[in-house]
Design a protein around this motif. Structure first.
Motif, PDB file in Angstrom:
ATOM      1  N   SER A   1      35.555  49.844  -1.085  1.00 36.75           N
ATOM      2  CA  SER A   1      35.983  50.138   0.285  1.00 36.75           C
ATOM      3  C   SER A   1      35.255  51.369   0.835  1.00 36.75           C
ATOM      4  O   SER A   1      34.802  51.360   1.987  1.00 36.75           O
ATOM      5  N   CYS A   2      35.123  52.414   0.031  1.00 38.61           N
ATOM      6  CA  CYS A   2      34.391  53.607   0.480  1.00 38.61           C
ATOM      7  C   CYS A   2      32.917  53.298   0.704  1.00 38.61           C
ATOM      8  O   CYS A   2      32.306  53.769   1.669  1.00 38.61           O
ATOM      9  N   PHE A   3      32.348  52.497  -0.194  1.00 36.45           N
ATOM     10  CA  PHE A   3      30.932  52.160  -0.100  1.00 36.45           C
ATOM     11  C   PHE A   3      30.645  51.303   1.134  1.00 36.45           C
ATOM     12  O   PHE A   3      29.637  51.498   1.815  1.00 36.45           O
ATOM     13  N   ILE A   4      31.541  50.385   1.450  1.00 35.93           N
ATOM     14  CA  ILE A   4      31.359  49.549   2.644  1.00 35.93           C
ATOM     15  C   ILE A   4      31.447  50.397   3.906  1.00 35.93           C
ATOM     16  O   ILE A   4      30.694  50.170   4.859  1.00 35.93           O
ATOM     17  N   ILE A   5      32.330  51.383   3.911  1.00 37.47           N
ATOM     18  CA  ILE A   5      32.414  52.286   5.072  1.00 37.47           C
ATOM     19  C   ILE A   5      31.092  53.026   5.261  1.00 37.47           C
ATOM     20  O   ILE A   5      30.605  53.188   6.383  1.00 37.47           O
ATOM     21  N   ILE A   6      30.488  53.464   4.162  1.00 36.47           N
ATOM     22  CA  ILE A   6      29.197  54.149   4.254  1.00 36.47           C
ATOM     23  C   ILE A   6      28.126  53.202   4.781  1.00 36.47           C
ATOM     24  O   ILE A   6      27.317  53.575   5.639  1.00 36.47           O
ATOM     25  N   LEU A   7      28.113  51.973   4.288  1.00 37.11           N
ATOM     26  CA  LEU A   7      27.125  51.003   4.762  1.00 37.11           C
ATOM     27  C   LEU A   7      27.301  50.696   6.248  1.00 37.11           C
ATOM     28  O   LEU A   7      26.318  50.568   6.982  1.00 37.11           O
ATOM     29  N   VAL A   8      28.550  50.616   6.676  1.00 40.66           N
ATOM     30  CA  VAL A   8      28.819  50.357   8.097  1.00 40.66           C
ATOM     31  C   VAL A   8      28.339  51.530   8.954  1.00 40.66           C
ATOM     32  O   VAL A   8      27.803  51.322  10.054  1.00 40.66           O
ATOM     33  N   THR A   9      28.495  52.740   8.470  1.00 37.36           N
ATOM     34  CA  THR A   9      28.026  53.894   9.248  1.00 37.36           C
ATOM     35  C   THR A   9      26.503  54.022   9.218  1.00 37.36           C
ATOM     36  O   THR A   9      25.919  54.600  10.137  1.00 37.36           O
ATOM     37  N   LEU A  10      25.866  53.507   8.172  1.00 36.88           N
ATOM     38  CA  LEU A  10      24.402  53.547   8.118  1.00 36.88           C
ATOM     39  C   LEU A  10      23.765  52.444   8.966  1.00 36.88           C
ATOM     40  O   LEU A  10      22.631  52.590   9.426  1.00 36.88           O
ATOM     41  N   PHE A  11      24.462  51.368   9.158  1.00 37.43           N
ATOM     42  CA  PHE A  11      23.900  50.214   9.855  1.00 37.43           C
ATOM     43  C   PHE A  11      23.368  50.539  11.259  1.00 37.43           C
ATOM     44  O   PHE A  11      22.276  50.080  11.620  1.00 37.43           O
ATOM     45  N   PRO A  12      24.079  51.316  12.081  1.00 38.81           N
ATOM     46  CA  PRO A  12      23.541  51.610  13.425  1.00 38.81           C
ATOM     47  C   PRO A  12      22.235  52.414  13.412  1.00 38.81           C
ATOM     48  O   PRO A  12      21.508  52.389  14.407  1.00 38.81           O
ATOM     49  N   THR A  13      21.922  53.085  12.317  1.00 35.33           N
ATOM     50  CA  THR A  13      20.670  53.846  12.286  1.00 35.33           C
ATOM     51  C   THR A  13      19.451  52.927  12.264  1.00 35.33           C
ATOM     52  O   THR A  13      18.337  53.381  12.536  1.00 35.33           O
ATOM     53  N   ILE A  14      19.648  51.669  11.962  1.00 35.35           N
ATOM     54  CA  ILE A  14      18.537  50.709  11.990  1.00 35.35           C
ATOM     55  C   ILE A  14      18.015  50.549  13.422  1.00 35.35           C
ATOM     56  O   ILE A  14      16.831  50.280  13.634  1.00 35.35           O
ATOM     57  N   ILE A  15      18.870  50.777  14.399  1.00 39.83           N
ATOM     58  CA  ILE A  15      18.445  50.700  15.807  1.00 39.83           C
ATOM     59  C   ILE A  15      17.350  51.730  16.083  1.00 39.83           C
ATOM     60  O   ILE A  15      16.362  51.424  16.762  1.00 39.83           O
ATOM     61  N   TYR A  16      17.495  52.934  15.555  1.00 44.25           N
ATOM     62  CA  TYR A  16      16.474  53.969  15.748  1.00 44.25           C
ATOM     63  C   TYR A  16      15.153  53.532  15.136  1.00 44.25           C
ATOM     64  O   TYR A  16      14.092  53.720  15.724  1.00 44.25           O
ATOM     65  N   TRP A  17      15.234  52.959  13.952  1.00 47.41           N
ATOM     66  CA  TRP A  17      14.029  52.503  13.279  1.00 47.41           C
ATOM     67  C   TRP A  17      13.336  51.418  14.108  1.00 47.41           C
ATOM     68  O   TRP A  17      12.115  51.430  14.279  1.00 47.41           O
ATOM     69  N   LEU A  18      14.118  50.476  14.615  1.00 49.17           N
ATOM     70  CA  LEU A  18      13.533  49.404  15.419  1.00 49.17           C
ATOM     71  C   LEU A  18      12.904  49.940  16.702  1.00 49.17           C
ATOM     72  O   LEU A  18      11.820  49.507  17.108  1.00 49.17           O
ATOM     73  N   CYS A  19      13.572  50.894  17.341  1.00 53.38           N
ATOM     74  CA  CYS A  19      13.019  51.488  18.563  1.00 53.38           C
ATOM     75  C   CYS A  19      11.700  52.190  18.285  1.00 53.38           C
ATOM     76  O   CYS A  19      10.716  52.004  19.018  1.00 53.38           O
ATOM     77  N   ILE A  20      11.666  52.988  17.244  1.00 53.25           N
ATOM     78  CA  ILE A  20      10.428  53.695  16.900  1.00 53.25           C
ATOM     79  C   ILE A  20       9.340  52.705  16.510  1.00 53.25           C
ATOM     80  O   ILE A  20       8.175  52.862  16.866  1.00 53.25           O
ATOM     81  N   HIS A  21       9.722  51.671  15.790  1.00 49.82           N
ATOM     82  CA  HIS A  21       8.747  50.673  15.347  1.00 49.82           C
ATOM     83  C   HIS A  21       8.094  49.961  16.538  1.00 49.82           C
ATOM     84  O   HIS A  21       6.879  49.767  16.559  1.00 49.82           O
ATOM     85  N   TYR A  22       8.894  49.576  17.526  1.00 54.62           N
ATOM     86  CA  TYR A  22       8.340  48.846  18.668  1.00 54.62           C
ATOM     87  C   TYR A  22       7.667  49.752  19.696  1.00 54.62           C
ATOM     88  O   TYR A  22       6.792  49.299  20.429  1.00 54.62           O
ATOM     89  N   LEU A  23       8.044  51.016  19.753  1.00 57.82           N
ATOM     90  CA  LEU A  23       7.439  51.923  20.727  1.00 57.82           C
ATOM     91  C   LEU A  23       6.161  52.583  20.222  1.00 57.82           C
ATOM     92  O   LEU A  23       5.353  53.056  21.022  1.00 57.82           O
ATOM     93  N   SER A  24       5.969  52.605  18.923  1.00 57.78           N
ATOM     94  CA  SER A  24       4.755  53.238  18.398  1.00 57.78           C
ATOM     95  C   SER A  24       3.585  52.263  18.489  1.00 57.78           C
ATOM     96  O   SER A  24       3.753  51.051  18.414  1.00 57.78           O
ATOM     97  N   GLU A  25       2.399  52.824  18.661  1.00 53.85           N
ATOM     98  CA  GLU A  25       1.211  51.987  18.808  1.00 53.85           C
ATOM     99  C   GLU A  25       0.773  51.375  17.481  1.00 53.85           C
ATOM    100  O   GLU A  25       0.387  50.218  17.422  1.00 53.85           O
ATOM    101  N   ASN A  26       0.819  52.161  16.432  1.00 56.11           N
ATOM    102  CA  ASN A  26       0.351  51.688  15.129  1.00 56.11           C
ATOM    103  C   ASN A  26       1.474  51.140  14.265  1.00 56.11           C
ATOM    104  O   ASN A  26       1.212  50.631  13.188  1.00 56.11           O
ATOM    105  N   GLY A  27       2.683  51.273  14.707  1.00 55.77           N
ATOM    106  CA  GLY A  27       3.823  50.868  13.881  1.00 55.77           C
ATOM    107  C   GLY A  27       4.106  51.928  12.820  1.00 55.77           C
ATOM    108  O   GLY A  27       3.392  52.924  12.691  1.00 55.77           O
ATOM    109  N   ILE A  28       5.138  51.727  12.084  1.00 58.98           N
ATOM    110  CA  ILE A  28       5.479  52.664  11.020  1.00 58.98           C
ATOM    111  C   ILE A  28       5.526  51.896   9.706  1.00 58.98           C
ATOM    112  O   ILE A  28       5.586  50.664   9.688  1.00 58.98           O
ATOM    113  N   ASP A  29       5.503  52.645   8.622  1.00 57.81           N
ATOM    114  CA  ASP A  29       5.484  52.041   7.299  1.00 57.81           C
ATOM    115  C   ASP A  29       6.869  51.477   6.978  1.00 57.81           C
ATOM    116  O   ASP A  29       7.809  52.214   6.686  1.00 57.81           O
TER     117      ASP A  29
END
Length: 158
Positions: free
Chosen positions: A24-52
């Protein structure tokens, strides 16, 4: 609190109680980490060369493994004491020692081998994009060790 007494009267064993709390604690952590993928996607699509992408996935894997270890340490100390504040303080001090204390102590030549237990050193490869099996094994084995220790302590409290 009387929650543990209620749980111990149910037809489930101690490991299931500990693992349920961990999950239960681990799932809460995963749920809180999940929205950070939005930042990664934004940076990935806005950068010219992409990110690793491999480095990002490796970083997330390291963060998930470190989180699992921290949760299991917290559950272990929660099983030792009945006071939540004491469990928090013991968990905080232990995690702080694993992160920073080993770095300070290992400067002495005799204690150089403590570097093997440093979370900072173990997570460096994940931050560089390297998924090393020995680091994965370290985090998983210590997570399991703390969960099994908490289970044994809970069995003795019964």
């Amino acid at each position: 609190t009387e929650t543990i007494e209620l749980l111990l009267t149910k037809p489930i064993n101690e490991f299931e109680i500990i693992f349920g709390k961990f999950l239960s604690c681990f799932i809460i952590i995963l749920v809180t980490l999940f929205p950070t993928i939005i930042y990664w996607l934004c940076i990935h699509y806005l950068s010219e060369n992409g990110i690793d992408v491999g480095q990002i996935i490796s970083g997330y894997l390291g963060l998930i493994l470190i989180s699992a270890l921290f949760v299991s340490i917290g559950i272990f100390f929660s099983s030792i004491t009945t006071k939540q504040l004491i469990a928090f303080l013991l968990s905080f001090i232990s995690i702080l020692f694993l992160m920073q204390g080993i770095e300070l102590i290992q400067k002495m030549e005799v204690l150089r081998q403590l570097e093997l237990f440093s979370i900072i050193k173990r997570s460096e490869s994940f931050n560089k994009g390297i998924i090393d099996l020995k680091d994965i094994t370290f985090f998983i084995s210590f997570t399991i060790m703390f969960l099994l220790l908490a289970t044994e302590i809970l069995k003795t409290r019964k």
